[in-house]
Every structure is written in structure tokens, then in C-alpha cells.
Design an enzyme around this catalytic site. Structure first.
Site, PDB file in Angstrom:
ATOM      1  CD  GLU A  81      -3.133   0.338   2.253  1.00 58.58           C
ATOM      2  OE1 GLU A  81      -3.522  -0.840   2.423  1.00 58.58           O
ATOM      3  OE2 GLU A  81      -3.418   1.266   3.019  1.00 58.58           O
ATOM      4  CG  ASP A  82       1.505   2.905   3.191  1.00 64.21           C
ATOM      5  OD1 ASP A  82       0.552   3.277   2.482  1.00 64.21           O
ATOM      6  OD2 ASP A  82       1.407   2.679   4.410  1.00 64.21           O
ATOM      7  CG  ASP A 266     -16.730   0.480  43.039  1.00 66.09           C
ATOM      8  OD1 ASP A 266     -17.479  -0.489  43.209  1.00 66.09           O
ATOM      9  OD2 ASP A 266     -16.906   1.589  43.559  1.00 66.09           O
TER      10      ASP A 266
END
Ligand code: MN
Length: 733
Positions: A81-82, A266
Site C-alpha cells: 500500500e505504501d 469497584d
């Protein structure tokens, strides 16, 4: 799989050698040199050399213990691609396997695409990538690693791009990682997206965790010690890890509960890793012996794995200081599958690409893609999102608007989502053209056409027909309104009757000063509220009538006159004035109030009536509150010290009982009362065969409060008994 400072090819090679000693080291080094040469001079937005990106992608793949073909593809994934490298060149250099992967990872550009918009082209690229992943799951694994590193470095992009990419990642990539069972990537992707999509919430959670870091550390070492002691005692060797839960999952949980982080539990959770399945269950047992499990929170994903093959035991226990905390128990194999999912599974097999196609995690993908044939890329992406959220159902209106619901939702939820009034009048609907009732659960892709009728309105049982809280609360508020209307009607009638008994008419007393005074006295502002209070039974119509009919005092009718003849014949409420004493003054005639018939030994209060002596009420009698609005008439009374054991010392008490329908109940009640040295004076019994319950009103003779308590306690233990209550404030009509 934390972010690495700077990955070198040596790190990758030695990592792969650890789990694949026979691997093709040359392939990796060759791919590295090729990528370094071709990407040379290219720079990422971070300012780093471009090569950092493929190296990190390769490193992430090595963490998942993938083979050198996948890792080489990771090093080369952007080459086509590049850079100016070609597919033929790659085949020559690296062979067909690596090339096939890289080609599948290469997007077609928009001018090659048959679609005009960028959005459609992107969707089509993604569909191609998923198709390739069915044949070789390594394609999507490299893609996920690529996206993970891009998300880690997202901060260098423009803010609009950050949000767009984060949203796409949260909607598609994280759920795909989840469906493939790759918990480690899914968790990190979600946390990264969270930072960009909800920056303030993310910061708050981070700072709340930081504030409690020291406390978390203390709890962690304390509990780790306790758990490891528990295991060792039973000869189990387990590894105990405390961990901070993923921020995004903390956020979702707290948001669902509408609260903030309030203590370390928590966000702190524990994981125990043991050697075998048997030891998992043994460890769970030990944990539950030490701390009470929270009901409904024990999940056995070993016996019933999640669709993505995840296995573990989950429990939440009430830990130190009654703080609930979560524990997961699993074997090392399960742990690897939880972290790396299909990648872990894949790496066990010799020939990954063939065997993995049978995997349920891949067959899901295949059926999704099969169903998408012929649809546009956009439609495909929409249906992908639908499938990626297994906890949600998407249904359509006849116009094609999509609405999302939780799994439990029904046709009725759908109706309420359209409009509250549509819900209230819903009689059913057509789903995909077929008529269905209200309770029908929604399924993905249903097209729902709701039918309504003016005659329809919500019933109580609708509350169990809906799966969403929103619909439930709409039904509830409708029922409340209805009930109030009915209560006002009933209350008005009750009061009218009582007022008439006082020789007046309701019209005359409405709006009168006495009425106003009574309203104020009961903290009410409108007559309608008073009717409602009467209708709901919160106030007594008799008492109110006495208050609002002019010239009358509550003593006249509310309290039983000491007419011995009448009392004796009624059987209940026998005068026991000999058993009662008025403190200080003895000039009064004393009698027992009929509304509560206090029993010897009970806390009592006297009330001076006009011309009729002192009425004695139980302190707990609801009429006491209403009657003593003339506090000066209250007088102290007490039980006489001794009255012998004759009938004078005995009272009649009415007991109400509810029980499950059983034929022998009357006999059992009678035996029990006799066994406690009492007698039944009168008895009424009713059974409701439909509900399989019965109720009884029984008047018994009791000596004193203790005696009454013994009788009631004994009755309460009878098989099938649901409740025993003393009747207070019984009506005299
Ligand atoms: Mn890339």
C-alpha cells in the site's frame, strides 16, 4: 501486551524462538530488512521512523504466539500500500503464504473500486478482508494488531480523525476481537477508544483509581496472602493475580448503576490460575467457604463456555468489610484462550489455516458473509454491527428505521419505544407479516408493525411481559394513576356512607371549616387526596367522618361503650376493667377499646371519653394516633397487679392467617391452639383453589401478651403457613 518502548527485530526473534524453536528465523530477518529498506525515509505523524509501526505489529503478533509467516506478514503489511514494492516481487522474496496475507491486508484504492464514496469503498475493503480471514484467520489477526498500534498512537492525528477512528474501532474492531475471543486486544482497544470518545469520564476514572492506589495495593497484598493460604492449606498450588479492571468496563458498570468509583473493589479484581479443571472447582469451594458469595453472580463458563470459547469460573463474594469483589478462576490453558482466543487455538494446530475453518468463531464469520452476498457494502457493514453485539437485538419499523433493544425485549417493548400511547394501547403486532402476541420476544432483523386498540390499556401482568426498564416504568406509572383514580372513587363512597351514618350529607361537609381542619390535621391539601387516602386504607373513614361532621366527637362511635350485656353477647372484647387500673385516680370506669382489644401485659394507653369512662387501647393501635388529637384526654393506665386466673383475666384476640391450600390446615390450627392451652371462640376459613392459598380468621382466648405470642409463634411454624397476624382495628360493620 502493554505498549513496548521500542521493539527491535532481535526481541521478536528471541520471543518466537521461545514458543517455536523450529521456526524459520531467516524469513523473519529477511522480512525485516525488506521492510526497513522499502519504508526508509518514511516518517509517522509521531515523528518516529515508519518502521516502528510494522515492528510493533509484529511484536504484538509474537505476544499472541503466532507463527513466523504471520509475523513476517505483520512486518510487511503496509509494503504494497505504501511503497513501490509489487506483489510479484513479494512472491519471489517470501513465497505465496506471506504474499497472500499481505495482499489480503492491502486495501484497494478508491479508483480501483466500483464504489464512488469513500465510505462504501472502506466497507467493501473490510468485507474482502473478512472473506480472506475465513480461509486464513491470520489475516484478521494481523489487522487487529495493526489497529491496536494505530490506536495506541492515535493522539498524533487531528481530533476529528481521532473520534472517527475510535468510533469505528469500538463499533467493529473491538467486537470482532471479542467474537474471536481475543480478550487482551479487545480490552485494550476499548480502553483506548474510551479515552477519545469520553475523555472526561476516562480522566475521572483514572484519577479515582490513582487516589485509591495505595489502598488497592494494601488490599491486594492482604487478599493475595489470604487466598494463597486458603489454597495451600488444601494442597492446591495456584497463582493469584490482582488486577485493575479495564477502565471502559468499570465505566460501563458504574454508569449502569449510576454511581462513581467509591472503593477499591469497584476496580480491583482477582484471578486465580490453577492446574486443572477439578482444582478450579475446588478453589471456588474454598473461596465460598471463606467469603459469602453474592447470589446470582456465580457463573460457570467452564461447563458452559461463552460462544467465543471463553472458559472460567466467575464469582463475586462479600469480602472484607462486606465489600463485594470479583474473582475469576481458570487453568493456564483457559487463561491463554481468554487472552488470545482463536490465536491461542490456532497456534496449537500444525496446519492452522485448515483446522481453524471448523472453529465456531470462524463459522460465525462465514455465515455472516454468506448472508451478505448481494448486499451493498454499507448494508453489509450495518448487518455486521448487528451481529457483533450479541447482547442486543435490532428490529425495524415498517418504514425501515432500526431500533436496538436488550435481548429480553418483546413486542410490547417495541410498542413503548415508538410512543407511550402506542404502548398503552398495544394489542399485539405483525412480525415479518405474521400476527404475534405482546409477549413475543424480538429477534434480530424483525420488521415489527404494532397494532393498537382504544379498548386496550395496561394490566398488572404487563410488567412481566416487558424486558426494558423504560417500558416497565411507563406501565407502572399508568397503573399508579389508574389506581389513584379508583381509590378516590372508593374513598369518596366510604366517606359518604360514614357521614350519612352521622346524620349528615357529604355535600354539606365538603368545603366546610371542619373539613379544612381535618385536611390540615392529616397533612393533606385537597379533598381528593383525602379520598385517595381513604380509598388506599391509609386513613379510616369513621375517624374522618367524626372529625368533619359538626357537633360530634370521636368518642361517640369510635369507642365501644362499656355495655356489659352487649359485650358479653358479642363474645369478644369482654370487659376486663377489674384487670386494669388508672394510675392516680380511680374514679373512672375503665373498659377495653374494641378496635384493638389489648391483651394483658401489652403496652396500653387510656383515653378519657365523654361520659363513658376510660377507653384502653393498645399503644400500637392505629386509632390511638388519630384519637389522641386531644392530648389532654390521655390518661395513664396500667394492668392491675393481680386478678387471679378467672375469665376476667382473659381476652379474645382475632388472628388472621394465610397459608398454602392444604386440607388439614383447620385441624392443625385447632390442635395448635388447644396445645397452647387456649380455645377457639370463632373461626372463618376460606380457600382460593386457583391460587392454591387459604386464609382463616380465628378468635382465640388468651391470658396475656406472652401467651398470645406463644400461640402465634406456634401457628407460624405449621407446615404450609405463610403468615399469622393479629387483627387490629377491625371494622364493626
Ligand atoms: Mn499498518
Amino acid at each position: 501486551m502493554g505498549p513496548e518502548a521500542k521493539v527491535r527485530i532481535e526481541d521478536i526473534v528471541s520471543r518466537v524462538e521461545q514458543y517455536r524453536p523450529e521456526m524459520d528465523e531467516d524469513l523473519l530477518r529477511h522480512a525485516y530488512v525488506f521492510a526497513a529498506t522499502r519504508h526508509q525515509g518514511q516518517v509517522r505523524l509521531s515523528g518516529e521512523a515508519y518502521l516502528v509501526h510494522p515492528l510493533t505489529v509484529a511484536w504484538i503478533l509474537a505476544q499472541m504466539e503466532l507463527d513466523e509467516v504471520a509475523i513476517a506478514a505483520g512486518l510487511l503489511h503496509d509494503i504494497l500500500e505504501d511503497t513501490d514494492a509489487t506483489e510479484e516481487e513479494m512472491k519471489d522474496e517470501f513465497g505465496s503464504d506471506v504474499t497472500r496475507l499481505v495482499v489480503a491486508l492491502t486495501k484497494i484504492s478508491s479508483y480501483e473500486s466500483s464504489y464512488t464514496t469513500r465510505e462504501e469503498t472502506e466497507a467493501e475493503n473490510f468485507r474482502r478482508l473478512l472473506f480472506a480471514s475465513i480461509d486464513d484467520v491470520r489475516v484478521i489477526l494481523v489487522k487487529l494488531a495493526d489497529r491496536l498500534h494505530n490506536m495506541r498512537t492515535l493522539g498524533f492525528l487531528r481530533p476529528e480523525r481521532q473520534v472517527a477512528i475510535a468510533r469505528e474501532t469500538l463499533e467493529i474492531y473491538a467486537p470482532i476481537a471479542n467474537r474471536l475471543g481475543i480478550g487482551s486486544i479487545k480490552g485494550e482497544l476499548e480502553d483506548l477508544c474510551f479515552k477519545y470518545l469520553h475523555p472526561r469520564a476516562a480522566e475521572r476514572i483514572e484519577s479515582e483509581i490513582e487516589e485509591r492506589a495505595a489502598a488497592a495495593e494494601r488490599w491486594y497484598s492482604k487478599l493475595q496472602e489470604e487466598i494463597s493460604f486458603l489454597l495451600q492449606e488444601q494442597g492446591l498450588s495456584g497463582e493469584i493475580r490482582g488486577r485493575i479492571k479495564h477502565h471502559y468496563s468499570i465505566y460501563r458498570k458504574l454508569k449502569a448503576q449510576g454511581i462513581d468509583v467509591s472503593n477499591v473493589f469497584d476496580f480491583l479484581a482477582f484471578r486465580i490460575i490453577v492446574d486443572s479443571v477439578a482444582e478450579c472447582y475446588a478453589a471456588l469451594g474454598l473461596i465460598h467457604q471463606q467469603w459469602s458469595p453474592v447470589p446470582g453472580r456465580i457463573k460457570d463458563y467452564i461447563a458452559i463456555p461463552k460462544p467465543n470459547a471463553y472458559q472460567s469460573l466467575h464469582t463475586t463474594v462479600l469480602g472484607p468489610e462486606a465489600h463485594p469483589f470479583e474473582i475469576q478462576i481458570r487453568t493456564m490453558d483457559m487463561h491463554k484462550i481468554a487472552e488470545f482466543g482463536i490465536a491461542a487455538h490456532w497456534s496449537y494446530k500444525e496446519n492452522g489455516s485448515e483446522s481453524s475453518s471448523d472453529d465456531s468463531r470462524i463459522s460465525w464469520l462465514r455465515s455472516l458473509l454468506d448472508n451478505s452476498r448481494g448486499s451493498s457494502p454499507r448494508e453489509f457493514l450495518d448487518s455486521l454491527k448487528v451481529d457483533l453485539y450479541p447482547d442486543e437485538v435490532y428490529a425495524f419499523t415498517p418504514k425501515g428505521d432500526v431500533l436496538s433493544f436488550p435481548r429480553e425485549a418483546t413486542i410490547l417493548d417495541f410498542a413503548y419505544r415508538i410512543h407511550t400511547e402506542v404502548g398503552h394501547h398495544c394489542v399485539g403486532g405483525r412480525v415479518n407479516g405474521r400476527w404475534v402476541p405482546l409477549k413475543t420476544p424480538l429477534k434480530n432483523g424483525d420488521i415489527v408493525d404494532i397494532s393498537t386498540s382504544n379498548q386496550q390499556s395496561p394490566h398488572h401482568d404487563w410488567l412481566s411481559l416487558v424486558g426494558t426498564n423504560k417500558a416497565r416504568s411507563k406501565i407502572r406509572s399508568f397503573l399508579k394513576r389508574e389506581e389513584k383514580v379508583r381509590a378516590v372513587e372508593i374513598g369518596r363512597k366510604l366517606l359518604e356512607k360514614e357521614v350519612r351514618r352521622q346524620g349528615a350529607g357529604l355535600k354539606r361537609v365538603l368545603g366546610s371549616d371542619e373539613m379544612k381542619a381535618a385536611l390540615t390535621g392529616h397533612g393533606l391539601s385537597r379533598e381528593e387526596d383525602l379520598f385517595a387516602a381513604l380509598g388506599f386504607g391509609r386513613l379510616s373513614a369513621q375517624v374522618i367522618a367524626l372529625q368533619i361532621v359538626p357537633g360530634e366527637e370521636p368518642t361517640e362511635d369510635e369507642l365501644q361503650p362499656p355495655d356489659k350485656g352487649r359485650v358479653a353477647s358479642s363474645g369478644a372484647g369482654e370487659s376486663i376493667s377489674g384487670a386494669l387500673e388508672v394510675t392516680g385516680d380511680s374514679g373512672f370506669l375503665v373498659y377495653v377499646a374494641q378496635c384493638c382489644t389489648p391483651v394483658r401485659g401489652e403496652d396500653i394507653v387510656g383515653y378519657v371519653t365523654r361520659g363513658k369512662g376510660v377507653a384502653v387501647h393498645a399503644r400500637s393501635c392505629p386509632n390511638v394516633k388519630n384519637l389522641l388529637y386531644h392530648p389532654e384526654r390521655e390518661i395513664e393506665v396500667c394492668w392491675a397487679a393481680s386478678v387471679g386466673s378467672g375469665d376476667r383475666a382473659r381476652s379474645h384476640v382475632e388472628l388472621d392467617m394465610v397459608f398454602r391450600d392444604s386440607s388439614g390446615m383447620l385441624t392443625s390450627i385447632s390442635h395448635t391452639v388447644t396445645a397452647e392451652g387456649s380455645d377457639i371462640v370463632s373461626c372463618q376459613l376460606r380457600t382460593d383453589t386457583e391460587r392454591e392459598t387459604g386464609c382463616a380468621s380465628v378468635t382465640v382466648v388468651v391470658k396475656d401478651a406472652d401467651h398470645l405470642k406463644r400461640i402465634m409463634d406456634h401457628l407460624d411454624t405449621l407446615k404450609g403457613m405463610i403468615g399469622v397476624e393479629r387483627r387490629i382495628g377491625r371494622s364493626r360493620t
